[in-house]
Design a protein around this motif. Structure first.
Motif, PDB file in Angstrom:
ATOM      1  N   TRP A   1     -55.565 -24.547   5.442  1.00 39.27           N
ATOM      2  CA  TRP A   1     -55.321 -25.848   6.085  1.00 39.27           C
ATOM      3  C   TRP A   1     -53.860 -26.235   5.908  1.00 39.27           C
ATOM      4  CZ3 TRP A   1     -59.256 -27.325   1.960  1.00 39.27           C
ATOM      5  CH2 TRP A   1     -60.559 -26.981   2.349  1.00 39.27           C
ATOM      6  N   TYR A   2     -53.322 -26.926   6.910  1.00 39.16           N
ATOM      7  CA  TYR A   2     -51.998 -27.538   6.718  1.00 39.16           C
ATOM      8  C   TYR A   2     -52.144 -28.579   5.621  1.00 39.16           C
ATOM      9  CZ  TYR A   2     -50.682 -25.488  11.214  1.00 39.16           C
ATOM     10  OH  TYR A   2     -50.408 -24.612  12.229  1.00 39.16           O
ATOM     11  N   ASP A   3     -51.124 -28.715   4.816  1.00 41.60           N
ATOM     12  CA  ASP A   3     -51.247 -29.613   3.663  1.00 41.60           C
ATOM     13  C   ASP A   3     -51.424 -31.066   4.037  1.00 41.60           C
ATOM     14  OD1 ASP A   3     -51.002 -30.101   0.722  1.00 41.60           O
ATOM     15  OD2 ASP A   3     -49.300 -31.293   1.374  1.00 41.60           O
ATOM     16  N   ALA A   4     -50.674 -31.504   5.066  1.00 43.77           N
ATOM     17  CA  ALA A   4     -50.594 -32.954   5.241  1.00 43.77           C
ATOM     18  C   ALA A   4     -49.978 -33.228   6.602  1.00 43.77           C
ATOM     19  CB  ALA A   4     -49.731 -33.521   4.111  1.00 43.77           C
ATOM     20  N   GLY A   5     -49.054 -34.208   6.649  1.00 40.52           N
ATOM     21  CA  GLY A   5     -48.314 -34.445   7.880  1.00 40.52           C
ATOM     22  C   GLY A   5     -47.429 -33.252   8.184  1.00 40.52           C
ATOM     23  N   ASP A   6     -47.105 -32.466   7.180  1.00 48.14           N
ATOM     24  CA  ASP A   6     -46.246 -31.290   7.382  1.00 48.14           C
ATOM     25  C   ASP A   6     -47.093 -30.028   7.535  1.00 48.14           C
ATOM     26  OD1 ASP A   6     -46.885 -31.650   4.565  1.00 48.14           O
ATOM     27  OD2 ASP A   6     -45.565 -29.970   4.166  1.00 48.14           O
ATOM     28  N   TYR A   7     -46.409 -28.906   7.848  1.00 52.04           N
ATOM     29  CA  TYR A   7     -47.133 -27.675   8.170  1.00 52.04           C
ATOM     30  C   TYR A   7     -47.133 -26.643   7.045  1.00 52.04           C
ATOM     31  CZ  TYR A   7     -47.204 -29.222  13.071  1.00 52.04           C
ATOM     32  OH  TYR A   7     -47.435 -29.898  14.239  1.00 52.04           O
ATOM     33  N   ASN A   8     -46.751 -27.044   5.847  1.00 50.19           N
ATOM     34  CA  ASN A   8     -46.695 -26.051   4.776  1.00 50.19           C
ATOM     35  C   ASN A   8     -48.047 -25.935   4.084  1.00 50.19           C
ATOM     36  OD1 ASN A   8     -43.892 -25.502   5.242  1.00 50.19           O
ATOM     37  ND2 ASN A   8     -43.595 -27.613   4.551  1.00 50.19           N
ATOM     38  N   LYS A   9     -48.180 -24.906   3.267  1.00 52.50           N
ATOM     39  CA  LYS A   9     -49.455 -24.654   2.579  1.00 52.50           C
ATOM     40  C   LYS A   9     -49.134 -24.492   1.089  1.00 52.50           C
ATOM     41  CE  LYS A   9     -50.570 -21.013   5.288  1.00 52.50           C
ATOM     42  NZ  LYS A   9     -51.293 -20.032   6.167  1.00 52.50           N
ATOM     43  N   TYR A  10     -49.671 -25.397   0.295  1.00 52.52           N
ATOM     44  CA  TYR A  10     -49.302 -25.478  -1.117  1.00 52.52           C
ATOM     45  C   TYR A  10     -50.531 -25.147  -1.975  1.00 52.52           C
ATOM     46  CZ  TYR A  10     -45.682 -28.572   0.979  1.00 52.52           C
ATOM     47  OH  TYR A  10     -44.682 -29.126   1.750  1.00 52.52           O
ATOM     48  N   VAL A  11     -50.369 -24.185  -2.865  1.00 54.69           N
ATOM     49  CA  VAL A  11     -51.528 -23.728  -3.640  1.00 54.69           C
ATOM     50  C   VAL A  11     -52.098 -24.832  -4.536  1.00 54.69           C
ATOM     51  CG1 VAL A  11     -52.275 -22.151  -5.477  1.00 54.69           C
ATOM     52  CG2 VAL A  11     -50.954 -21.285  -3.544  1.00 54.69           C
ATOM     53  N   VAL A  12     -51.222 -25.542  -5.232  1.00 52.90           N
ATOM     54  CA  VAL A  12     -51.707 -26.574  -6.164  1.00 52.90           C
ATOM     55  C   VAL A  12     -52.633 -27.546  -5.428  1.00 52.90           C
ATOM     56  CG1 VAL A  12     -50.966 -28.646  -7.437  1.00 52.90           C
ATOM     57  CG2 VAL A  12     -49.814 -26.450  -7.825  1.00 52.90           C
ATOM     58  N   ASN A  13     -52.155 -28.031  -4.313  1.00 55.17           N
ATOM     59  CA  ASN A  13     -52.925 -29.065  -3.622  1.00 55.17           C
ATOM     60  C   ASN A  13     -54.165 -28.507  -2.938  1.00 55.17           C
ATOM     61  OD1 ASN A  13     -53.010 -31.842  -3.253  1.00 55.17           O
ATOM     62  ND2 ASN A  13     -52.395 -31.625  -1.106  1.00 55.17           N
ATOM     63  N   SER A  14     -54.039 -27.283  -2.429  1.00 56.40           N
ATOM     64  CA  SER A  14     -55.186 -26.649  -1.772  1.00 56.40           C
ATOM     65  C   SER A  14     -56.313 -26.402  -2.749  1.00 56.40           C
ATOM     66  CB  SER A  14     -54.770 -25.282  -1.227  1.00 56.40           C
ATOM     67  OG  SER A  14     -54.418 -25.393   0.100  1.00 56.40           O
ATOM     68  N   ALA A  15     -55.954 -25.843  -3.906  1.00 52.87           N
ATOM     69  CA  ALA A  15     -56.985 -25.509  -4.885  1.00 52.87           C
ATOM     70  C   ALA A  15     -57.621 -26.781  -5.428  1.00 52.87           C
ATOM     71  CB  ALA A  15     -56.369 -24.690  -6.019  1.00 52.87           C
ATOM     72  N   PHE A  16     -56.790 -27.775  -5.690  1.00 52.81           N
ATOM     73  CA  PHE A  16     -57.351 -29.041  -6.187  1.00 52.81           C
ATOM     74  C   PHE A  16     -58.304 -29.646  -5.154  1.00 52.81           C
ATOM     75  CE2 PHE A  16     -57.087 -33.696  -5.916  1.00 52.81           C
ATOM     76  CZ  PHE A  16     -57.812 -34.006  -7.052  1.00 52.81           C
ATOM     77  N   SER A  17     -57.905 -29.629  -3.887  1.00 48.33           N
ATOM     78  CA  SER A  17     -58.733 -30.246  -2.837  1.00 48.33           C
ATOM     79  C   SER A  17     -60.109 -29.601  -2.777  1.00 48.33           C
ATOM     80  CB  SER A  17     -58.050 -30.117  -1.462  1.00 48.33           C
ATOM     81  OG  SER A  17     -56.806 -30.768  -1.485  1.00 48.33           O
ATOM     82  N   ILE A  18     -60.122 -28.279  -2.785  1.00 46.94           N
ATOM     83  CA  ILE A  18     -61.423 -27.594  -2.745  1.00 46.94           C
ATOM     84  C   ILE A  18     -62.192 -27.889  -4.036  1.00 46.94           C
ATOM     85  CG2 ILE A  18     -62.644 -25.403  -2.467  1.00 46.94           C
ATOM     86  CD1 ILE A  18     -60.220 -24.273  -1.090  1.00 46.94           C
ATOM     87  N   GLY A  19     -61.486 -27.853  -5.160  1.00 53.79           N
ATOM     88  CA  GLY A  19     -62.138 -28.105  -6.454  1.00 53.79           C
ATOM     89  C   GLY A  19     -62.819 -29.469  -6.487  1.00 53.79           C
ATOM     90  N   LEU A  20     -62.145 -30.453  -5.931  1.00 52.78           N
ATOM     91  CA  LEU A  20     -62.716 -31.806  -5.925  1.00 52.78           C
ATOM     92  C   LEU A  20     -63.960 -31.853  -5.023  1.00 52.78           C
ATOM     93  CD1 LEU A  20     -62.337 -34.790  -6.795  1.00 52.78           C
ATOM     94  CD2 LEU A  20     -60.933 -35.111  -4.749  1.00 52.78           C
ATOM     95  N   MET A  21     -63.840 -31.220  -3.860  1.00 48.80           N
ATOM     96  CA  MET A  21     -65.005 -31.223  -2.956  1.00 48.80           C
ATOM     97  C   MET A  21     -66.150 -30.388  -3.535  1.00 48.80           C
ATOM     98  SD  MET A  21     -63.363 -31.429   0.876  1.00 48.80           S
ATOM     99  CE  MET A  21     -62.005 -30.303   0.759  1.00 48.80           C
ATOM    100  N   PHE A  22     -65.817 -29.320  -4.246  1.00 57.59           N
ATOM    101  CA  PHE A  22     -66.868 -28.549  -4.923  1.00 57.59           C
ATOM    102  C   PHE A  22     -67.590 -29.432  -5.957  1.00 57.59           C
ATOM    103  CE2 PHE A  22     -65.127 -23.907  -4.459  1.00 57.59           C
ATOM    104  CZ  PHE A  22     -65.763 -23.791  -3.242  1.00 57.59           C
ATOM    105  N   ALA A  23     -66.817 -30.255  -6.658  1.00 59.27           N
ATOM    106  CA  ALA A  23     -67.435 -31.119  -7.681  1.00 59.27           C
ATOM    107  C   ALA A  23     -68.451 -32.051  -7.011  1.00 59.27           C
ATOM    108  CB  ALA A  23     -66.373 -31.917  -8.422  1.00 59.27           C
ATOM    109  N   ALA A  24     -68.103 -32.545  -5.830  1.00 62.43           N
ATOM    110  CA  ALA A  24     -69.034 -33.418  -5.106  1.00 62.43           C
ATOM    111  C   ALA A  24     -70.231 -32.602  -4.610  1.00 62.43           C
ATOM    112  CB  ALA A  24     -68.325 -34.066  -3.926  1.00 62.43           C
ATOM    113  N   TYR A  25     -69.940 -31.427  -4.116  1.00 62.94           N
ATOM    114  CA  TYR A  25     -70.992 -30.533  -3.597  1.00 62.94           C
ATOM    115  C   TYR A  25     -72.038 -30.244  -4.680  1.00 62.94           C
ATOM    116  CZ  TYR A  25     -73.036 -26.140  -1.847  1.00 62.94           C
ATOM    117  OH  TYR A  25     -73.892 -25.154  -1.431  1.00 62.94           O
ATOM    118  N   GLU A  26     -71.552 -29.995  -5.886  1.00 59.68           N
ATOM    119  CA  GLU A  26     -72.489 -29.621  -6.948  1.00 59.68           C
ATOM    120  C   GLU A  26     -73.453 -30.739  -7.300  1.00 59.68           C
ATOM    121  OE1 GLU A  26     -71.836 -26.799  -9.781  1.00 59.68           O
ATOM    122  OE2 GLU A  26     -69.662 -26.811  -9.509  1.00 59.68           O
ATOM    123  N   GLN A  27     -73.042 -31.967  -7.051  1.00 60.11           N
ATOM    124  CA  GLN A  27     -73.930 -33.081  -7.373  1.00 60.11           C
ATOM    125  C   GLN A  27     -74.882 -33.420  -6.239  1.00 60.11           C
ATOM    126  OE1 GLN A  27     -72.798 -36.173  -9.699  1.00 60.11           O
ATOM    127  NE2 GLN A  27     -71.331 -35.010 -10.866  1.00 60.11           N
TER     128      GLN A  27
END
Ligand code: 9MR
Length: 569
Positions: A167-193
Motif C-alpha cells: 500500500w502507498y503509505d499516505a498522501g505520498d507514494y512511498n512505502k515504509y516498512v515501519v509503518n506498514s508492519a505496524f499497520s498490519i500488526g494493529l489490524m491483526f490485533a483487532a482481528y484476533e479479538q
C-alpha cells in the motif's frame, strides 16, 4: 421606521442564530448508546426540539455546561439518552437543524469502507474494482535501486531489485516498512479479538473469490511487498522504498522519479519480524490459497530477529544518506525496546522457543502505551493477552494490570469534559495524526480491555470517542471522508487530488487538529483558522500536518470501527 426596526431585529436574531452550532455524531448511534449533542453559541435551554421518527416532539433540557480551556467557549450538553427506538430524529435548535440516526448497525458501512480503502491505495496494480476511482497501474517497482546506504558486497549500490505491491503509505507514494508492519500488526490485533466478524467481512477485492477472508487477503497484498524488503543475504530489512523527494500531486502512472531501497534499520527489521510472525500464525488455515507462505514468513521473521539482535544500534539516520540525499518521511526512532518486545513476543507465540520468551521478559514495558508506529509495545502486550497460556503467567497478569491502569487513567474526566469523551481534554491529545493515534487507538484499547476482561465497562467511553471523531467536536467535522454531513473534501492525498473525481476516496481518516502546524511555512494559500489545539485543523490539501491520510491511521480506524461494529448493543 417600523420596517427598519424589523430588519434590525431580523438581522440581530440571524446573527444570534448563526452563532448557534450543533455538534453531534453525524453517522449514527446504537439504540443503547449514550446520545449527547453539544450546542455552542448560546444557552439553548427550552429551545431544543427533537422530533422522533414517529413525529412526537420532545424538548430536552441542558444537562450541563462546559467551558473550553483553550477558546473559552461555553458549550451546552444535552442528553438524548432516552431515544432508543431506531430511526431518524430531527433536531432543531433555534433554526439550526440536524438529523440523528439511531440504528442497529450504525458503523457497518464505515467500518467496511475503512478496510476497503486499503484496496484503493494499493500500489503496483491497476485498480479495476474501484468504480469511479479506477486507475491505471503505477509504480510497478520492478526496477528499484539499492541506495548506497543499503549497499552490501552482494548487492552493491545501484543493484536493481524488484519490490512490487504493498500500500502507498499516505498522501505520498512511498512505502515504509515501519509503518506498514505496524499497520498490519494493529489490524491483526483487532482481528484476533473478533475473528468471526472479520472473517465474514466482504470488501469486493480481486481476491474475494478465494477461500481466505477478504481481510486477510488485503493484509497479504502488503505482506507480499514486505517480504521483498528483506535482504535475502543477511535477513536485515530496508527501512523504506522511496523516491529521493516527494512526488508532485500527480497520478501514480505519471510518476517519474527513480525509487530506492535505503539503509536497513533495527526498528524496521523488528517490526517486520513481529508482523511476519503474526502472519505465519494467522495464515496457517489458508495454506491452499497461499502455498508456502507460512514457512516463508516464519523463516523471514526468525532471520530478521537475528539480524536485529546483531545490529541493535542500527537506527535510521536520514541525514546521513547521500547520492542521492533523501527528504521523504523518516519514521525515525531511537529506541528499539518496544520493537524488541513486540517481535520477541510474537515469535514466542509462533515458535514457543524459550529464547524469545526470555527476550520478551527483558523488554517488557513498565506501563501500557497507546499503540503507535513509534511505540509498538502495546502490540507485544496483546500477543501475551491473546494467548490463553501466556496470559495466565505472572508476566501476563502484570501486562493485564498495566492495561487496566491505562484504561482507568484514560476515562478520568470524560464526564466533565467539553465534548463528553476521554479524547480531547488535554492539549497533549492533539498533534500530528492525533485522531488515529490518540482518539481511535485509545478507544480500540478500551474495547480490547473489555473484551479481555469479559466486561462492558469501557464500551461507553469508546463510543464517546466515536462521537467525537464523527462530529461532536470543536470543528464540527466528521473526520472520515465520505461519511457525515461535513467531512473532509480536500485531504492531503495525491490520488484524491489528481484523479479528477470531486469526492476523495471514502473511508479515509485524516490526521486531525494539530497545534504544531508544522506545515504552516509550506502553505501557499491555506491558513489555519485557529491556533487552539482542538481547532487547529484545515480541510485543505496543502495541510499535510492536519489533513493528510495514512495507512497507520486507517489501520486504527479499521481496528476501532470493526470492533465497534462487532459489538451487540
Ligand atoms: O505519522 C507521522 C507522524 O507521527 C510524524 O510526526 C510525522 C513527521 O515526521 O510523520 C508522519 O508520517 C508521515 C510520513 O513520514 C510520510 N508519509 C506521510 C506520513 C503522515 O503524515
Amino acid at each position: 421606521m417600523r420596517n427598519v426596526f424589523l430588519s434590525i431585529v431580523c438581522f440581530l436574531s440571524s446573527v444570534a442564530y448563526a452563532q448557534i452550532q450543533v455538534r453531534y455524531n453525524q453517522v449514527g448511534c446504537y439504540p443503547n448508546q449514550e446520545k449527547v449533542i453539544v450546542v455552542e453559541g448560546a444557552n439553548p435551554e427550552g429551545k431544543v426540539r427533537v422530533t422522533t421518527p414517529k413525529g412526537k416532539v420532545l424538548t430536552p433540557s441542558v444537562m450541563r455546561e462546559a467551558v473550553s480551556p483553550w477558546s473559552g467557549k461555553t458549550r451546552y450538553l444535552i442528553n438524548l439518552e432516552d431515544l432508543t427506538a431506531t430511526g431518524r430524529y430531527h433536531v432543531n435548535v433555534e433554526g439550526q437543524e440536524c438529523d440523528l440516526l439511531v440504528a442497529k448497525r450504525p458503523y457497518q458501512d464505515m467500518a467496511k469502507a475503512s478496510l476497503r480503502l486499503f484496496y484503493l491505495i494499493r500500489s503496483g496494480i491497476a485498480i479495476e474494482q474501484g468504480g469511479v476511482y479506477n486507475r491505471p497501474l503505477g509504480h510497478p517497482d520492478t526496477h528499484v535501486l539499492v541506495h548506497p546506504s543499503a549497499a552490501t558486497e552482494k548487492r552493491p549500490a545501484g543493484t536493481v531489485i524488484s519490490s512490487p505491491y504493498g500500500w502507498y503509505d499516505a498522501g505520498d507514494y512511498n512505502k515504509y516498512v515501519v509503518n506498514s508492519a505496524f499497520s498490519i500488526g494493529l489490524m491483526f490485533a483487532a482481528y484476533e479479538q473478533q475473528r468471526d466478524y472479520f472473517n465474514k467481512l466482504k470488501t469486493d477485492i480481486p481476491e474475494s473469490g478465494n477461500k481466505t477472508p477478504d481481510f486477510l487477503d488485503e493484509m497479504m497484498f502488503n505482506l507480499k511487498w514486505l517480504l521483498t524488503m528483506q535482504d535475502p543475504d543477511d535477513g536485515g530489512v530496508y527501512h523504506k522504498l522511496t523516491t529521493p523527494n516527494f512526488e508532485g500531486f500527480v497520478m501514480p502512472a505519471d510518476c517519474q522519479q527513480p525509487r530506492y531501497v535505503v539503509a536497513k534499520s533495527v526498528t524496521a527489521t523488528l517490526d517486520f519480524a513481529g508482523v511476519m510472525a503474526d502472519a505465519a500464525r494467522l495464515f496457517a488455515p489458508y495454506r491452499k490459497d497461499y502455498p508456502g507462505f507460512v514457512k516463508q514468513a516464519t523463516e523471514a521473521a526468525e532471520r530478521a530477529y537475528q539480524w536485529a539482535k546483531d545490529h541493535p544500534n542500527a537506527f535510521y539516520r536520514q541525514e546521513q544518506l547521500k547520492d542521492p540525499a533523501v527528504s521523504t518521511g523518516t519514521y525515525g526512532d531511537g529506541n528499539a525496546r518496544d520493537e524488541f518486545f513486540w517481535a520477541s513476543s510474537a515469535l514466542f507465540r509462533l515458535t514457543r522457543k524459550p529464547s524469545y520468551q526470555a527476550d520478551a521478559r527483558q523488554y517488557q514495558p513498565q506501563r501500557f502505551s497507546t499503540p503507535s508506529w513509534g511505540n509498538v509495545s502495546a502490540l507485544g502486550t496483546f500477543e501475551w493477552l491473546a494467548d490463553e497460556e501466556q496470559r495466565m503467567t505472572a508476566d501476563g497478569l502484570l501486562l493485564m494490570t498495566q492495561l487496566l491502569v491505562y484504561c482507568e487513567e484514560a476515562v478520568k474526566g470524560a464526564d466533565t469534559s467539553c465534548f463528553q469523551s476521554p479524547f480531547g481534554n488535554s492539549s497533549r491529545n492533539f498533534g500530528w495524526g492525533c485522531l488515529a493515534e490518540n482518539c481511535c487507538c485509545q478507544a480500540f484499547v478500551l474495547l480490547c480491555a473489555d473484551q479481555l476482561s469479559g466486561t462492558t465497562k469501557y464500551q461507553r467511553y469508546a463510543l464517546q470517542n466515536a462521537d467525537y471523531l464523527l462530529g461532536r467536536n470543536a470543528t464540527g467535522y466528521c473526520y472520515v471522508t465520505g461519511f457525515g454531513d461535513k467531512s473532509p473534501m480536500h485531504p492531503h492525498h495525491r490520488i484524491s487530488e489528481a484523479d479528477n473525481v470531486e469526492a476523495p476516496f471514502p473511508g479515509m481518516l485524516v490526521g486531525g487538529p494539530n497545534p504544531g502546524q508544522q506545515d504552516k511555512r509550506d502553505m501557499k494559500t491555506a491558513v489555519y483558522p485557529s491556533n487552539h489545539p482542538d481547532e487547529s485543523y484545515i480541510d485543505n490539501m496543502e495541510s499535510y500536518a492536519s489533513n493528510e491520510i495514512a495507512i497507520n491511521w486507517n489501520a486504527s480506524l479499521v481496528a476501532f470501527l470493526c470492533t465497534l461494529d462487532a459489538l451487540k448493543m
